[in-house]
Design a protein around this motif. Structure first.
Motif, PDB file in Angstrom:
ATOM      1  N   ILE A  52      21.292   9.965  80.764  1.00 48.45           N
ATOM      2  CA  ILE A  52      22.152  11.077  80.363  1.00 48.45           C
ATOM      3  C   ILE A  52      22.666  10.788  78.955  1.00 48.45           C
ATOM      4  O   ILE A  52      23.175   9.698  78.684  1.00 48.45           O
ATOM      5  N   TRP A  53      22.540  11.780  78.062  1.00 46.66           N
ATOM      6  CA  TRP A  53      22.846  11.602  76.642  1.00 46.66           C
ATOM      7  C   TRP A  53      24.036  12.444  76.205  1.00 46.66           C
ATOM      8  O   TRP A  53      24.188  13.586  76.628  1.00 46.66           O
ATOM      9  N   PHE A  54      24.840  11.859  75.311  1.00 45.12           N
ATOM     10  CA  PHE A  54      26.017  12.500  74.724  1.00 45.12           C
ATOM     11  C   PHE A  54      26.065  12.185  73.233  1.00 45.12           C
ATOM     12  O   PHE A  54      25.459  11.219  72.784  1.00 45.12           O
ATOM     13  N   ARG A  99      17.167  10.743  66.816  1.00 45.58           N
ATOM     14  CA  ARG A  99      17.658  11.076  68.167  1.00 45.58           C
ATOM     15  C   ARG A  99      18.902  11.949  68.066  1.00 45.58           C
ATOM     16  O   ARG A  99      19.058  12.907  68.824  1.00 45.58           O
ATOM     17  N   ILE A 100      19.793  11.608  67.152  1.00 45.60           N
ATOM     18  CA  ILE A 100      21.013  12.393  66.965  1.00 45.60           C
ATOM     19  C   ILE A 100      20.660  13.825  66.577  1.00 45.60           C
ATOM     20  O   ILE A 100      21.229  14.788  67.111  1.00 45.60           O
ATOM     21  N   LYS A 101      19.689  13.997  65.688  1.00 41.25           N
ATOM     22  CA  LYS A 101      19.271  15.347  65.274  1.00 41.25           C
ATOM     23  C   LYS A 101      18.678  16.124  66.442  1.00 41.25           C
ATOM     24  O   LYS A 101      18.867  17.331  66.558  1.00 41.25           O
ATOM     25  N   GLU A 102      17.954  15.434  67.326  1.00 38.89           N
ATOM     26  CA  GLU A 102      17.399  16.099  68.512  1.00 38.89           C
ATOM     27  C   GLU A 102      18.494  16.608  69.442  1.00 38.89           C
ATOM     28  O   GLU A 102      18.343  17.656  70.063  1.00 38.89           O
ATOM     29  N   LEU A 103      19.583  15.866  69.531  1.00 34.53           N
ATOM     30  CA  LEU A 103      20.665  16.210  70.455  1.00 34.53           C
ATOM     31  C   LEU A 103      21.676  17.185  69.865  1.00 34.53           C
ATOM     32  O   LEU A 103      22.379  17.875  70.603  1.00 34.53           O
ATOM     33  N   GLY A 114      28.743  18.309  60.403  1.00 38.21           N
ATOM     34  CA  GLY A 114      27.315  18.576  60.342  1.00 38.21           C
ATOM     35  C   GLY A 114      26.496  17.447  60.935  1.00 38.21           C
ATOM     36  O   GLY A 114      27.003  16.363  61.237  1.00 38.21           O
ATOM     37  N   VAL A 115      25.216  17.703  61.092  1.00 42.73           N
ATOM     38  CA  VAL A 115      24.313  16.758  61.741  1.00 42.73           C
ATOM     39  C   VAL A 115      24.168  15.447  60.962  1.00 42.73           C
ATOM     40  O   VAL A 115      23.827  14.408  61.537  1.00 42.73           O
ATOM     41  N   ASP A 116      24.458  15.474  59.677  1.00 42.44           N
ATOM     42  CA  ASP A 116      24.326  14.260  58.861  1.00 42.44           C
ATOM     43  C   ASP A 116      25.629  13.464  58.750  1.00 42.44           C
ATOM     44  O   ASP A 116      25.695  12.503  57.978  1.00 42.44           O
ATOM     45  N   ASN A 119      29.413   9.421  61.034  1.00 43.77           N
ATOM     46  CA  ASN A 119      30.183   8.907  62.171  1.00 43.77           C
ATOM     47  C   ASN A 119      29.591   9.279  63.533  1.00 43.77           C
ATOM     48  O   ASN A 119      30.104   8.849  64.560  1.00 43.77           O
ATOM     49  N   ILE A 120      28.526  10.066  63.546  1.00 37.85           N
ATOM     50  CA  ILE A 120      27.939  10.479  64.830  1.00 37.85           C
ATOM     51  C   ILE A 120      27.119   9.343  65.424  1.00 37.85           C
ATOM     52  O   ILE A 120      26.306   8.719  64.740  1.00 37.85           O
ATOM     53  N   THR A 121      27.323   9.130  66.718  1.00 36.56           N
ATOM     54  CA  THR A 121      26.476   8.227  67.485  1.00 36.56           C
ATOM     55  C   THR A 121      25.980   8.973  68.717  1.00 36.56           C
ATOM     56  O   THR A 121      26.554   9.990  69.115  1.00 36.56           O
ATOM     57  N   ALA A 122      24.926   8.480  69.303  1.00 30.17           N
ATOM     58  CA  ALA A 122      24.434   8.996  70.578  1.00 30.17           C
ATOM     59  C   ALA A 122      24.741   7.943  71.639  1.00 30.17           C
ATOM     60  O   ALA A 122      24.537   6.745  71.411  1.00 30.17           O
TER      61      ALA A 122
END
Length: 166
Positions: A52-54, A99-103, A114-116, A119-122
């Motif tokens: 399960i992905w977040f 992977r982050i862009k896919e989610l 935005g997607v870039d 600070n975003i992690t999966a």
């Protein structure tokens, strides 16, 4: 309610059906401490392996907790349809940009720049133990079946529950 334990592909399908159908879960981290840390999370995907992905902020409290101790509990509840899922598993944090862009979806703009956003992690949760409750008929039909069972004295078929072994 009958018991129907599921394994392998059937278990993965049930996790996917419930987690993606319900969407929001309460994610508990820091399970060795009381009180543990709980935060609402939106499910981005359940992959073919049943993970399960977040998406999450790298500076969040739950990311910090996962880095210290990866045990995680997810609690899904759709009270309208009487569907519930509990997942206990191991979390890993990924910074893989592909992977982050896919989610990532447009709704995530409320949380990130935005997607870039750097600070975003999966977060991937690999289930070790899971249990589900599924009425299959929703709340109204289940309530009617309960009333019918009370009147007739027969045990109503309210759906199923069981362990999920991936």
């Amino acid at each position: 309610m009958s018991t129907k334990n599921l394994t392998n592909e059937d278990a993965k399908k049930k996790i996917k059906e419930l987690a993606e159908g319900i969407d929001f879960t309460m994610m508990a981290t820091n399970l060795k401490q009381q009180p543990f840390h709980v935060v609402p999370m939106s499910t981005k995907e359940v992959d073919d392996a049943g993970n399960i992905w977040f998406l999450s902020n790298k500076n969040s409290e739950h990311n910090k907790n996962i880095e210290r101790e990866n045990r995680t509990q997810l609690i899904y509840a759709d009270k309208g349809n009487f569907e519930f899922l509990s997942v206990y598993g191991r979390a890993t944090i990924s910074t893989d940009r592909n992977r982050i862009k896919e989610l990532y979806g447009s709704g995530d703009d409320a949380w990130f720049d935005g997607v870039d956003d750097p600070n975003i992690t999966a977060i991937k949760i690999q289930p070790d133990d899971a249990h589900y409750w599924d009425t299959k008929n929703g709340k109204v039909i289940s309530l009617l079946k309960m009333v019918g069972g009370a009147i007739t004295g027969n045990e109503p078929d309210l759906g199923e529950h069981g362990d999920l072994k991936v």
